[in-house]
Design an enzyme around this catalytic site. Structure first.
Site, PDB file in Angstrom:
ATOM      1  N   ILE A 545      50.080 -24.285  96.573  1.00  0.00           N
ATOM      2  CA  ILE A 545      50.163 -25.255  95.788  1.00  0.00           C
ATOM      3  C   ILE A 545      51.049 -26.460  95.768  1.00  0.00           C
ATOM      4  CG2 ILE A 545      50.633 -24.153  93.749  1.00  0.00           C
ATOM      5  CD1 ILE A 545      48.002 -25.129  92.563  1.00  0.00           C
ATOM      6  N   TRP A 546      51.826 -26.302  96.798  1.00  0.00           N
ATOM      7  CA  TRP A 546      52.966 -27.145  96.969  1.00  0.00           C
ATOM      8  C   TRP A 546      53.991 -27.148  95.929  1.00  0.00           C
ATOM      9  CZ3 TRP A 546      47.735 -29.241  96.019  1.00  0.00           C
ATOM     10  CH2 TRP A 546      46.989 -29.086  97.373  1.00  0.00           C
ATOM     11  N   HIS A 547      54.348 -26.251  95.557  1.00  0.00           N
ATOM     12  CA  HIS A 547      55.483 -26.223  94.532  1.00  0.00           C
ATOM     13  C   HIS A 547      56.698 -25.674  94.906  1.00  0.00           C
ATOM     14  CE1 HIS A 547      52.141 -25.897  91.031  1.00  0.00           C
ATOM     15  NE2 HIS A 547      52.213 -27.077  91.657  1.00  0.00           N
ATOM     16  N   TYR A 548      57.006 -25.844  96.198  1.00  0.00           N
ATOM     17  CA  TYR A 548      58.293 -25.396  96.982  1.00  0.00           C
ATOM     18  C   TYR A 548      59.487 -25.806  96.256  1.00  0.00           C
ATOM     19  CZ  TYR A 548      56.084 -29.068  99.600  1.00  0.00           C
ATOM     20  OH  TYR A 548      55.375 -30.015 100.069  1.00  0.00           O
ATOM     21  N   HIS A 549      60.664 -25.103  96.149  1.00  0.00           N
ATOM     22  CA  HIS A 549      61.769 -25.538  95.606  1.00  0.00           C
ATOM     23  C   HIS A 549      62.943 -24.770  96.138  1.00  0.00           C
ATOM     24  CE1 HIS A 549      59.830 -22.268  93.422  1.00  0.00           C
ATOM     25  NE2 HIS A 549      60.902 -21.648  93.250  1.00  0.00           N
TER      26      HIS A 549
END
Length: 612
Positions: A545-549
């Protein structure tokens, strides 16, 4: 009608009628979109006169090394900037707007503007921006080594221009762990919210999720709130009541137009360093414009001037490495001259794994993105989206949570599931009936994954994606939480609120999950026992869900002030510095961080005179 039946109906007459109507509506909507986009395009030039094409920039003559000193720096004032912000995204726009209150700022963005792009601007086209893999697209497609399809923003406004729009604040515990000044945080969130955040108008699918979450015990109901608290809540959204998206780019309206220059289609290739002193210091950047011509932009001579990287969790570690800051062995392998050896850059990358349970419906479902959220005590979040299989264009989409590809590649042996096979599948899908795509998804995602991976360069071309591994579920606790989350999602699908809404019979968990295995899109080989083992289901249907960090962690790559360790005049302000994704969705915190750090830098430099 049962779940599986809902997937397989093929009424040919309806389909032909749908095709004719689609062609008519396609012609009318594309004409309207074209005229609307043209008007919008001209409008933004009045509101943001400082946004220009990169080719309009005239590079100054390269200063001699002596002109890097504070004494002589001001001779180049017309062509030197107090701050150069690399990346006009979710953090970069509020940061640049804030710094421009008192100092000259150059903001460099590799993409175009979001204002005139119909795929970016309208909720109903959300999935189209993600499915567009052309070089001009607002999203740059990439596949992690895990086989999960992903996207990086390539547009002014960054992730806020292509995401699902959900807005929430970080928890007070996260703010404390980050060591942020709570008072300034609580001033910075409303600064963003006043300009671009809205309360969603809830419809059927989101209400059904709200009631189902309360039924399965995710309580209390906290109503509409930005706060991150246990229970079920309705959060904010950057889509207004007309379905129009308001991105971080609109925060540039708060900038001082006399002191800011925003260049679009300006692809920064590397940071320029002066290595003649004891410590390397950033002096400027090299970027190419939309025609491929190179330019250099320099910092003013003041020692407090800075290059600030806001390129996101993928872009920032990549940019540091391309500029010679990173693990020595990796840089030398690609003949990049080493400015600073730091083995931690690109390490500790994480992404919140998500799994989706598909809920088919035998009637049209309104389009909705994330509005209702269940914040559980199991370490998982429950959300929902609906109706993106309804649009005529969805049938050709192949991206992540919004994918309508029922049965995707299930007949192809795992080793043959290549990108070419996917393209082939998309082409063949045109013959499928539109009715096969009605419904929506219940999404469950892990709150703070323990599994981490890394980012490494494949080559020295900034336009190419680096190699990124997230190692989803490599830690057993992440897998256990996923299983708990999928069980809860399946219970929600079986609740009376969804059965009433979808008019489907109650089915066994196995039937629900079988449909979901087919609905999910990634390049992970599927197993025949997917639905027998929930662990296998989690691994095989994992999506993002594109929450990479991560990749530039505090204490390893940057200081608590986000200054790059061992280098002067270089800072990082984005999610690459996070150990976890804040809130249920990070957008609100990243927007706030841009404003927060801008104010902090101004106050440190000017004290009360900063006026912020």
């Amino acid at each position: 009608m049962d779940f599986v039946g809902a997937l397989t109906q093929k009424p040919k007459l309806l389909f032909l009628r749908f095709l004719v109507l689609s062609l008519i509506s396609l012609l009318s909507s594309s004409q309207a979109a074209a005229s609307g986009a043209g008007a919008k395009n001209n409008l933004y030039k009045y509101r943001y006169p400082f946004i220009k094409e990169a080719s309009s920039f005239t590079s100054p003559p390269p200063p001699s090394s002596s002109s890097f000193s504070p004494r002589n720096g001001d001779h180049h004032h017309h062509s030197a900037f107090d701050y150069i912000v690399v990346g006009g995204g979710t953090a970069g726009c509020p940061l640049a707007a804030t710094l421009s209150q008192n100092f000259t700022v150059l903001l460099l963005e590799r993409g175009g503007v979001p204002f005139s792009d119909v795929n970016v601007s309208f909720l109903q086209n959300f999935h189209m921006a993600l499915a567009d893999t052309s070089p001009q697209s607002a999203s740059q497609y990439f596949i992690s080594t895990d086989g999960v399809l992903n996207a990086r923003a390539r547009v002014l406004g960054g992730g806020s221009s292509i995401n699902a729009g959900f807005y929430t604040r970080a928890s007070s515990q996260f703010i404390e762990r980050m060591g942020w000044d709570a008072k300034l945080v609580n001033e910075s969130f409303p600064w963003v919210e006043r300009q671009i955040v809205h309360q969603p108008k809830q419809e059927g699918w989101q209400k059904a999720l709200r009631d189902s979450l309360l039924d399965v015990g995710v309580s209390p109901f906290n109503g509409f709130t930005y706060d991150h608290i246990y229970g079920t809540k309705i959060g904010g959204t950057i889509f207004d009541r007309f379905g129009r998206r308001h991105t971080a780019a609109e925060l540039l309206a708060s900038a001082n137009p006399q002191k800011i220059t925003v260049l679009i289609r300006a692809t920064v290739q590397k940071i320029v360093f002066d290595t003649s002193g004891k410590r390397p210091k950033a002096v400027g950047v090299i970027f190419k414009d939309e025609n491929g011509n190179q330019h250099q932009a320099f910092l003013a001579g003041n020692p407090k001037s800075e290059v600030i990287l806001s390129c996101g969790a993928i872009g920032t570690p990549q940019m540091l490495k391309l500029s010679g800051v990173g693990p020595k062995a990796e840089l030398e392998k690609l003949n990049i001259s080493v400015v600073l050896d730091n083995v931690h850059i690109g390490k500790g990358m994480a992404d919140n794994p998500m799994n989706a349970v598909f809920v088919p419906s035998n009637r049209p479902v309104e389009q909705s993105l994330i509005e209702t959220v269940g914040i559980t005590k199991l370490g998982v979040y429950i959300e929902a989206s609906s109706g993106f299989g309804e649009s005529r264009d969805s049938i050709h989409c192949h991206h992540g949570i919004m994918s309508a590809e029922i049965g995707q590649l299930s007949t192809i042996p795992p080793k043959q599931r290549t990108p070419e096979a996917i393209q082939d599948y998309i082409r063949n899908k045109r013959t499928l009936p539109h009715e096969a795509f009605k419904g929506g998804f219940i999404l469950e995602k892990i709150a703070s994954p323990i599994s981490t991976g890394e980012l490494s360069l494949i080559n020295t071309n900034v336009d190419d994606n680096p190699s990124v591994s997230f190692n989803y579920f490599s830690h057993p606790l992440d897998l256990k939480r996923c299983v708990d989350g999928v069980r809860m999602a399946a219970k929600i699908v079986q609740s009376k609120h969804f059965l009433n809404y979808t008019q489907c019979d109650q089915k066994s968990v196995e039937a629900i999950l079988n449909a979901s295995v087919r609905a999910n899109v990634n390049l992970v080989p599927k197993h025949t026992n997917d639905t027998k083992s929930l662990e296998q289901f989690c691994k095989d249907t994992v999506i993002t869900i594109w929450h990479y960090h991560g990749g530039c962690h505090v204490g390893k790559v940057v200081s608590t002030e986000y200054k790059v360790l061992g280098i002067d005049r270089l800072r990082v302000v984005d999610g690459s510095t996070y150990d976890e994704s804040p809130g249920t969705n990070p957008q609100g915190t990243v927007l706030m961080m841009g404003r927060y750090m801008g104010v902090k830098i101004l106050r440190q430099r000017l004290g009360k005179a900063a006026g912020v």
